[in-house]
Each structure stands twice: as C-alpha cells, then as structure tokens.
Design an enzyme around this catalytic site. Sequence first.
Site, mmCIF file in Angstrom:
data_model
loop_
_atom_site.group_PDB
_atom_site.id
_atom_site.type_symbol
_atom_site.label_atom_id
_atom_site.label_comp_id
_atom_site.label_asym_id
_atom_site.label_seq_id
_atom_site.Cartn_x
_atom_site.Cartn_y
_atom_site.Cartn_z
ATOM 1 N N GLY A 55 0.860 -1.180 0.000
ATOM 2 C CA GLY A 55 0.000 0.000 0.000
ATOM 3 C C GLY A 55 0.892 1.223 0.000
ATOM 4 N N CYS A 82 5.435 -5.901 1.755
ATOM 5 C CA CYS A 82 5.751 -4.473 1.724
ATOM 6 C C CYS A 82 4.995 -3.717 2.833
ATOM 7 C CB CYS A 82 5.478 -3.911 0.320
ATOM 8 S SG CYS A 82 6.280 -2.328 0.081
ATOM 9 N N TYR A 83 4.031 -2.877 2.496
ATOM 10 C CA TYR A 83 3.280 -2.203 3.564
ATOM 11 C C TYR A 83 2.667 -3.239 4.507
ATOM 12 C CZ TYR A 83 -0.329 0.471 5.966
ATOM 13 O OH TYR A 83 -1.118 1.035 6.929
ATOM 14 N N HIS A 169 8.636 -7.502 -3.087
ATOM 15 C CA HIS A 169 7.411 -7.974 -3.749
ATOM 16 C C HIS A 169 7.621 -9.343 -4.406
ATOM 17 C CE1 HIS A 169 4.899 -4.386 -3.321
ATOM 18 N NE2 HIS A 169 6.053 -3.748 -3.300
ATOM 19 N N GLU A 171 5.469 -11.166 -5.723
ATOM 20 C CA GLU A 171 4.510 -11.390 -6.820
ATOM 21 C C GLU A 171 5.011 -10.885 -8.170
ATOM 22 O OE1 GLU A 171 4.354 -9.246 -4.427
ATOM 23 O OE2 GLU A 171 3.308 -7.398 -4.929
ATOM 24 N N SER A 223 -22.193 -10.608 -27.458
ATOM 25 C CA SER A 223 -21.603 -9.479 -28.168
ATOM 26 C C SER A 223 -20.587 -9.948 -29.194
ATOM 27 C CB SER A 223 -20.901 -8.582 -27.156
ATOM 28 O OG SER A 223 -19.818 -9.289 -26.591
ATOM 29 N N GLY A 224 -20.203 -11.234 -29.101
ATOM 30 C CA GLY A 224 -19.095 -11.692 -29.936
ATOM 31 C C GLY A 224 -17.781 -11.601 -29.175
ATOM 32 N N GLY A 225 -17.803 -11.003 -27.994
ATOM 33 C CA GLY A 225 -16.599 -10.912 -27.154
ATOM 34 C C GLY A 225 -16.413 -12.209 -26.358
ATOM 35 N N SER A 228 -18.865 -12.835 -22.781
ATOM 36 C CA SER A 228 -20.257 -13.249 -22.957
ATOM 37 C C SER A 228 -20.323 -14.597 -23.668
ATOM 38 C CB SER A 228 -21.072 -12.186 -23.695
ATOM 39 O OG SER A 228 -20.565 -11.978 -24.995
ATOM 40 N N LYS A 367 -9.234 -12.765 -16.572
ATOM 41 C CA LYS A 367 -9.385 -12.960 -18.023
ATOM 42 C C LYS A 367 -8.672 -14.223 -18.518
ATOM 43 C CE LYS A 367 -10.927 -10.815 -21.772
ATOM 44 N NZ LYS A 367 -12.192 -10.080 -21.833
#
Length: 511
Positions: A55, A82-83, A169, A171, A223-225, A228, A367
């Site tokens: 943070g 970290c924080y 970090h 990650e 939508s074609g995406g 969806s 995603k």
Amino acid sequence: MDEKILVLDFGGQYNQLIARRVREQQVYAEIKPFNKITPAEIRQIGYKGIIFTGGPNSVYDPASPHFDPQVLNLGIPVLGICYGDQLMAYMAGGTVSSAESSSEYGKTTLYSTDCALFRDVPHTSFCWMSHTDFISQVPQGFCTIAHTDKCHCAAMCDESRRLYGVQFHPEVSHTAYGFQMLHNFLFDICGCHRSWNMEDFVQRNVAKYQKQLSGKKVLCALSGGVDSAVAAVLLHRAIGDNLTCVFVDHGLLRKDEGDWVESIFRGRFGMNLIRVNAEDRFLEKLKGVTEPERKRKIIGEEFIRVFEEEARKLGKVQVLVQGTIYPDVIESGAGNASTIKSHHNVGGLPERMDFEQIVEPLRDLFKDEVRKVGLELGIPSELVYRQPFPGPGLAVRIIGEITKDKLEVLRTADWIFRQELESSTAKSMASQYFAVLTDTRSVGVMGDMRTYGHTVALRCVTTDDFMTVDWTHIPFEVLERASSRITGEIPGINRVVYDITSKPPATVEWE
Ligand code: XMP
C-alpha cells in the site's frame, strides 16, 4: 472449491497480481478491501491463509489503513508484503522507521536464511523493492530471515505462529524466486492443495446451474466478445435449449464478424440464437452525430432498446446471464478514477427489465482463466484469444459522422491491415490493432490526376492491461504492404498514416 486464500487489500498497485500468482498455483484467492471484512468473518469463512498486500502509506500516518491485530491470533498463516509486512510488525509491537537514505527501488540483492518461506531459495538472489519505510525492530517472537545491503530486515517471521513478512514484492517477476516463496507459503505453510482448476470449475458450474436453473427460461446477450461467449456456452451446457441468446448486430462490427458469431453459436454449438440485424436503426439514430460520447450513449441506449424488444417477444424470462468477470467486480468497488470514456459493454444490464435472477458465472475469474474455461468448453481459439473490440464498435473508429459508405471503407481498410499484420511476425507483439477512418482529406495524385481523398490511420498497440500501452514497433514492410493495398484497393483513400502515440497521453481508440 473449499480452500481459499484471502488477499487483504491495503491499496497496493499489485493486488490483482498477487491473487493471480496464487491462482496460477491452482489455489483460489480472493481480494477483499481491508475495511470490508473482520477477523471474526475471516475465521468463519475458514481461509487457509491471508496475504496482506502492499500500500502507498506509512503505518504511522493517521490516514493509513489499519486492521484489527486479532487477525494475527486466529491461527491462520499470514504473509505480509511491503506495507503489509510493516503493518504486521506494527500490529505485533515492532518498530517501523522512515529514512530517505534507506529507500530502495527496483532490483536488489537479497540475502536470505533457511526457513519454511525460503525453502529451495538460494541464500543470495534478486528481489524487487519499492519502499522508504523499513522495520527497524522486529516484534517480540519474530526473527529476521533476510536482509539487503540497505535494509536490515528484508523479511521476518514468527514460525511458531506461521506469521511471515517480506519487505520486497514476491509477486512481481523481477523477484527471481518470488513464485517459489509464494508456493512455499501456500503449500508448506498454509497446507493448501491444488484444488482450483478450470476443468473442475466447468464441471462444478454445469452441475450447479443444472440444478439451480432447472425449468427456467434464461436469456443472454451475446456481443461476440470472449466473456459473454464463455458465459453463454457454459450455461448452454447446463440447461441446453432453455437458454436463448440474443445477438444484436448494430452494423458497427468488423468485416464478416456478425456471420462469424452466428456460425459459431448456432452452427457449432447448436444454440438457440436470435440475431437481430439492426444496422439501419442504429445508423438512423447516429445520423449527424459527431461527438464521441454522444455516439457511445446513443449506441448503448439503442442496444438496450433492441434487446428489450427481443426479450419481450420471448414472454416471461426469469433469468439474465451476464459475462461479468473478476476485474469488473473489483473495479466497480473502487470507482474513484475519473471517466475518460464511458465504456459501453454490450450485454450491460438493462435496468428497467425485471428478472428474478441475474447469473454471472464468471464473476470469480480473471481474463486468462476465462480463456482457459473457453478452451475447456470447446470454443474456437480465434474467439477465445480474440483481441478486444469496443462495444460501440467501428462507430468510435470513424471520426465525424457515421455513414454506411464510411463503414464499408473502414471495414475493408481494417481487414487489409489485419490480414497483413497477422501474416507477419508482428502479430506476437500486438495486443490490439485496427484501422481508423479520419475526417482529414488531403491532396494526392493517382495516374496523372489530382485526388482529394480521405486519410486512414493504422493503430497497433502492445500492452498487458490496456491502462497504459506502447505503440507497437511493427516492421516497415508490414506498414508498406498495408498502405499500398489500402490506397490501391479502396477508392477514395489516398493517404495512410501510422499512429505512434503511447497511452498516455493518447488512448487506444481515437474516440
Ligand atoms: P481506450 O481507448 O480507453 O481503450 O484506451 C482501452 C481498451 O478498451 C477498449 N474500449 C472499449 N471497450 N466499450 C468497450 O467495451 C467502449 O466504449 C470502449 N472504448 C474503448 C479499447 O478497444 C481498448 O481495448
């Protein structure tokens, strides 16, 4: 999925990355803001481990985010980053200090000792640092387990209570053994199993929706995406013909895209698909409109109108499916960024329609996980790895008024550019690429004749998250071929330019 890791969010910039790194190791992680959960709830939910994120604050700053120290007494392992590391030290009675002289930013040599967190980590390695404050005295019961040249306490632990803190970090990929450290935390310290994978996800959700939605009429806007599409195919596997998909073709899609979407969903999956060809309706509403935000508003509203009309024709529909994904859920919780563009996602919820239930099967997924689910369901990889395409489509890639003729010109230019780029080595560098029809006209010469034609701009960007982008350094030969084909094959275009602006200061789309 019963095993979960809590990523307790104190406002750091890498929070989503932490959750993703955990999930990459097949352990489910969810992010919760520090002020939206209590130690009692944490215990009740039964998290296997907790990660305190970084943070921007200093723990002694009165405005800094704090948490109930009881969390350290739940018997659940904690990793502070970290924080989060400094906060843990502060909560447990240690001392945090600040000195400009001990600031560290970037790649730093880490000297670590043997402990559970550093199993299979060499005693000397690289880590990624970004801090000014540091732990000057570890709390009672803790010991220092790593240092750097500037930072005496780069990591600490109380092994008996399974509490660990790292100033760096783990990650980010620059921390050479960060993945291993997270692995050690998840499996050796928290005792997790690899229970999060997309094959199980599909099976569990198909079974869940079969039961939950049995006999109900369900509607989905396609939508074609990717999102969806995956949501729809998952639901179709669960409830078959009780799902109806409505695909509103607003006429602002790329070349042949409407037919492609139809062929996948109706042809390949045999889904109940209603395609509404509404190009004329949208063009009518967009007549004379040049202002980008008005275009977006009009398209968003008209989309909902068309969708509602189709839904009404189906009679009573109880359930609406939406392709919301995890970053949407997290981002809608934050909501303090200023609006640069009002992004319109087709499939957005029509507020005035009443459904008994909204189903969001991808709400927990990032995603890349959505893509894995898509492949698992047999969705073709061209769709699963499709580049993003804005909801308002080509309307935000035609500067000025939109007409049928301009759409045709842009579709062809865009098609040519995509063909040329996709058949070159540049494809692997490109995250998104398209053509824009500008409203600039300029003088040219063709044969021996003067022309006064339109200018097409080509845009190709490289990015991970679309928040910031670089323009892609595609080979000149690709640009050359695209330019000569566009001017040669499309009447009225006599100039092609390549957009070499990053974001910021520009955005990806021109409008
Ligand atoms: P910008 O232009 O904001 O674009 O830098 C970032 C990413 O978002 C996409 N984009 C949109 N997507 N509706 C969408 O669904 C929109 O109105 C919209 N505007 C931009 C853009 O294509 C890029 O991937």
